[in-house]
Each structure stands twice: as C-alpha cells, then as structure tokens.
Scaffold this motif. Structure first.
Motif, mmCIF file in Angstrom:
data_model
loop_
_atom_site.group_PDB
_atom_site.id
_atom_site.type_symbol
_atom_site.label_atom_id
_atom_site.label_comp_id
_atom_site.label_asym_id
_atom_site.label_seq_id
_atom_site.Cartn_x
_atom_site.Cartn_y
_atom_site.Cartn_z
ATOM 1 N N GLU A 1 51.431 18.742 -31.749
ATOM 2 C CA GLU A 1 51.021 19.490 -30.641
ATOM 3 C C GLU A 1 50.505 20.819 -30.749
ATOM 4 O O GLU A 1 49.653 21.452 -30.467
ATOM 5 N N ALA A 2 51.611 21.575 -31.653
ATOM 6 C CA ALA A 2 51.592 22.953 -31.705
ATOM 7 C C ALA A 2 50.013 23.200 -32.565
ATOM 8 O O ALA A 2 49.433 24.579 -32.517
ATOM 9 N N ILE A 3 49.776 22.562 -33.852
ATOM 10 C CA ILE A 3 48.843 22.861 -35.017
ATOM 11 C C ILE A 3 47.460 22.219 -34.859
ATOM 12 O O ILE A 3 46.600 22.613 -35.447
ATOM 13 N N CYS A 4 47.649 20.735 -34.329
ATOM 14 C CA CYS A 4 46.505 20.030 -34.505
ATOM 15 C C CYS A 4 45.379 20.104 -33.392
ATOM 16 O O CYS A 4 45.695 20.247 -32.311
ATOM 17 N N GLY B 1 42.112 11.583 -30.303
ATOM 18 C CA GLY B 1 41.464 12.704 -29.319
ATOM 19 C C GLY B 1 42.275 14.005 -29.617
ATOM 20 O O GLY B 1 43.292 14.058 -30.155
ATOM 21 N N THR B 2 41.694 14.919 -28.642
ATOM 22 C CA THR B 2 42.438 16.118 -28.543
ATOM 23 C C THR B 2 43.733 15.858 -27.647
ATOM 24 O O THR B 2 43.823 14.860 -27.191
ATOM 25 N N CYS B 3 44.748 16.939 -27.694
ATOM 26 C CA CYS B 3 45.931 16.623 -26.793
ATOM 27 C C CYS B 3 45.385 16.328 -25.302
ATOM 28 O O CYS B 3 45.969 15.515 -24.667
ATOM 29 N N GLU B 4 44.416 17.151 -24.905
ATOM 30 C CA GLU B 4 44.040 16.990 -23.330
ATOM 31 C C GLU B 4 43.467 15.418 -23.308
ATOM 32 O O GLU B 4 43.544 15.046 -22.247
ATOM 33 N N LEU C 1 44.085 12.692 -24.835
ATOM 34 C CA LEU C 1 45.163 11.899 -24.866
ATOM 35 C C LEU C 1 45.989 11.755 -23.664
ATOM 36 O O LEU C 1 46.227 10.705 -23.007
ATOM 37 N N LYS C 2 46.125 12.876 -23.127
ATOM 38 C CA LYS C 2 46.725 12.910 -21.744
ATOM 39 C C LYS C 2 45.984 12.161 -20.494
ATOM 40 O O LYS C 2 46.568 11.425 -19.716
ATOM 41 N N LYS C 3 44.709 12.702 -20.814
ATOM 42 C CA LYS C 3 43.816 11.912 -19.770
ATOM 43 C C LYS C 3 43.736 10.501 -19.821
ATOM 44 O O LYS C 3 43.332 9.670 -18.914
ATOM 45 N N LEU C 4 44.153 9.790 -20.796
ATOM 46 C CA LEU C 4 44.106 8.472 -20.947
ATOM 47 C C LEU C 4 45.182 7.917 -20.085
ATOM 48 O O LEU C 4 45.127 6.504 -19.804
ATOM 49 N N VAL C 5 46.238 8.621 -19.687
ATOM 50 C CA VAL C 5 47.241 8.312 -18.848
ATOM 51 C C VAL C 5 47.321 8.560 -17.311
ATOM 52 O O VAL C 5 47.618 8.009 -16.493
ATOM 53 N N VAL C 6 46.692 10.087 -17.246
ATOM 54 C CA VAL C 6 46.879 10.711 -15.993
ATOM 55 C C VAL C 6 45.645 11.605 -15.790
ATOM 56 O O VAL C 6 45.049 11.849 -16.759
ATOM 57 N N ASP C 7 45.238 11.907 -14.478
ATOM 58 C CA ASP C 7 44.109 12.385 -14.352
ATOM 59 C C ASP C 7 44.361 14.034 -14.489
ATOM 60 O O ASP C 7 43.782 14.733 -14.733
ATOM 61 N N ASP C 8 45.729 14.387 -13.888
ATOM 62 C CA ASP C 8 46.384 15.702 -13.927
ATOM 63 C C ASP C 8 46.902 15.893 -15.027
ATOM 64 O O ASP C 8 48.416 15.615 -15.151
ATOM 65 N N ILE C 9 46.702 16.413 -16.271
ATOM 66 C CA ILE C 9 47.202 16.532 -17.475
ATOM 67 C C ILE C 9 48.321 17.575 -17.512
ATOM 68 O O ILE C 9 49.149 17.553 -18.256
ATOM 69 N N GLU C 10 48.191 18.427 -16.647
ATOM 70 C CA GLU C 10 49.606 19.399 -16.270
ATOM 71 C C GLU C 10 50.823 18.634 -16.032
ATOM 72 O O GLU C 10 51.920 19.232 -16.150
ATOM 73 N N LYS C 11 50.604 17.241 -15.611
ATOM 74 C CA LYS C 11 52.104 16.785 -15.088
ATOM 75 C C LYS C 11 52.483 15.626 -16.117
ATOM 76 O O LYS C 11 53.412 15.161 -15.946
ATOM 77 N N ILE C 12 51.751 15.764 -17.348
ATOM 78 C CA ILE C 12 52.483 14.997 -18.178
ATOM 79 C C ILE C 12 52.514 15.637 -19.808
ATOM 80 O O ILE C 12 51.855 16.726 -19.930
ATOM 81 N N THR C 13 53.504 15.270 -20.434
ATOM 82 C CA THR C 13 53.448 15.758 -21.978
ATOM 83 C C THR C 13 53.109 14.819 -22.769
ATOM 84 O O THR C 13 52.959 13.535 -22.885
ATOM 85 N N LEU C 14 52.962 15.610 -23.970
ATOM 86 C CA LEU C 14 52.345 14.353 -25.143
ATOM 87 C C LEU C 14 53.466 13.464 -25.376
ATOM 88 O O LEU C 14 53.090 12.328 -25.826
ATOM 89 N N GLU C 15 54.723 13.826 -25.331
ATOM 90 C CA GLU C 15 55.756 12.828 -25.580
ATOM 91 C C GLU C 15 55.522 11.600 -24.425
ATOM 92 O O GLU C 15 55.890 10.417 -24.900
#
Length: 250
Positions: free
Chosen positions: A199-202, A217-220, A222-236
């Motif tokens: 998450e830090a370098i890629c 995809g980008t970190c963002e 990937l997060k959007k695949l799971v939730v709409d509000d990406i601030e509420k989920i971690t990559l983990e």
C-alpha cells in the motif's frame, strides 16, 4: 501508457498440482506494480518464470515487445531480479559480490569498478565494501542483494519479498530505495505478503491467491470493489473480503 511486460495464460504445474493458473497480467512502463498474496499464492513461481529460472508449463511472456524465451539473452540483460532467497556469496567481500554479478553482463575495466562503488553507495554499504558478506546482518545482506542486481541499470526491477526477516529500519531503507529507483526510470514489480508495504509504495496492485489473480487496480479501485465509501475500509479488509483470509493466516 506503454506495456513493458505481459503474460498470457501463464501456467505452471508440478504433476497434478497447479501452482500458477492461466495468469494474465500487464505491467506498464514506469509503474510500481504490487503482487500481493499469502505464502504459497504463486508469486515467487511467477517471478521465476518471468526471469527464466523455471520454464512455464503453458503460456507466454512478452517483455519489451519480444517473447522472452525467443530473445532470452538480450531481454534478460534489461531485467534485474532480487530473489526472496539471498543470492550472494558469504565468502566474498561486498565489492566482490557486486563485481561478480555485474560482470556477467559484459561490463569490464574501469566502468565495472565505478559501477561496483556506485551500487554499494546506493544501498548504503560503500563503507563496508571490504567486509565479507557472511559477517553482515540480515538487513545488510538484503541491501547487498539489491546492489548485485542493479549495476547493469535494468529497465525492469523485480523484488520478490525483499524485506522478509529484517528489522524495521532496514525495511524502510529498502522501500525508500525502491521508490528512488522508480523515480530514476526503472519499472518495478514488487511481491509481498506485507499489506502495508504494498500500500505504501505501489501505484497498482494485483491480489493473488491459489495461483490466480483475484482482483487488480489501484488501492482506491480495489477498495471500491467492496464499498462505495473507500475511507471506511482498509486494504487488509479488502483482501479478507476477496480471499476469505486474514493477515494472521499466513
């Protein structure tokens, strides 16, 4: 953006066991591409096939516009591989290790001597050039491993879990050097099972499990695949949702 490396239906089997299963990835020039997955996901096997260390069972690998198996010598000279297992010689001094590996690319004489010192300086080991590698700490050995792979100025650098078993200070040093190499023009593939490193370098991430790419995809993205509000989920949490596995599972 130009594609520097592409695999098509890349597959590796050992008997009936499928380690890498019809893998299709594209690495764009200038990016840091992260391959994230647990131990046994097939990351190292994939990297070993790209570097021609092992042969694919099926599929093709295109690197810089050519089939890597048909243009092996030419194309591999443009690639630098930092394997998970240390590829240095303990009974050689630091400078001797770098000279040995760099000379394999036909570099000689004064140019070779300069590159050896530049590579050691780059990884912070110039003052240790005359010390034997067997006396180095784990972090220093990892840094020397990198110095041995960069002397021929490759277009593509592959880091296969380069921070396994080292202290946080050495880990941070290596991550900063990877970003620095990328800024200087090298495309980077970075495999890891450390979520925070990827998450830090890629710039783009592929999640791999059981020999397959689950999502990329980008970190963002990937997060959007799971939730709409990406601030509420971690990559983990994304990884857990997509694979059913937690970090502590591997």
């Amino acid at each position: 953006m130009e594609v520097i490396l592409k695999t098509k239906d890349l597959t590796k089997k050992y008997g009936d066991k499928v380690v890498v299963d019809n893998l299709n990835i594209e690495i764009k020039k200038g990016e840091i591409f992260g391959l994230l997955g647990p131990n046994g996901a097939g990351k190292s096997t994939t990297m070993n096939m790209i570097c021609e260390v092992i042969k694919p069972t099926l599929g093709t690998i295109e690197f810089m516009g050519g089939d890597i198996r048909k243009n092996r010598k030419k194309l591999l000279s443009k690639l630098g591989y930092i394997p998970q297992e240390l590829a240095i010689h303990g009974n050689l001094k630091a400078w001797e290790n770098v000279e040995l590996f760099t000379s394999l690319y036909g570099i000689k004489g004064e140019k070779l001597k300069n590159i050896v010192d530049e590579s050691l300086d780059y990884v912070g080991l110039l003052d240790k050039r005359n010390e034997y590698a067997k006396n180095f700490s784990g972090g220093m050995k990892r840094r020397l491993n990198i110095a041995c792979a960069i002397g021929h100025e490759p277009d593509l650098l592959i880091f296969d879990e380069p921070t396994v078993g080292i202290d946080p200070q050495s880990r941070n040093f290596i991550l900063e050097k990877i970003k620095e190499s990328n800024k200087k023009g090298a495309t980077v593939i970075y495999t890891s099972h450390y979520m925070e490193e990827v998450e830090a370098i890629c710039t783009r991430i592929a999640i791999m499990d059981n020999g397959n790419i689950i999502a990329s995809g980008t970190c963002e993205e990937l997060k959007k695949l799971v939730v709409d509000d990406i601030e509420k989920i971690t990559l983990e949490e994304v990884f857990l949702t997509l694979t059913g596995k937690k970090l502590r599972d591997y």
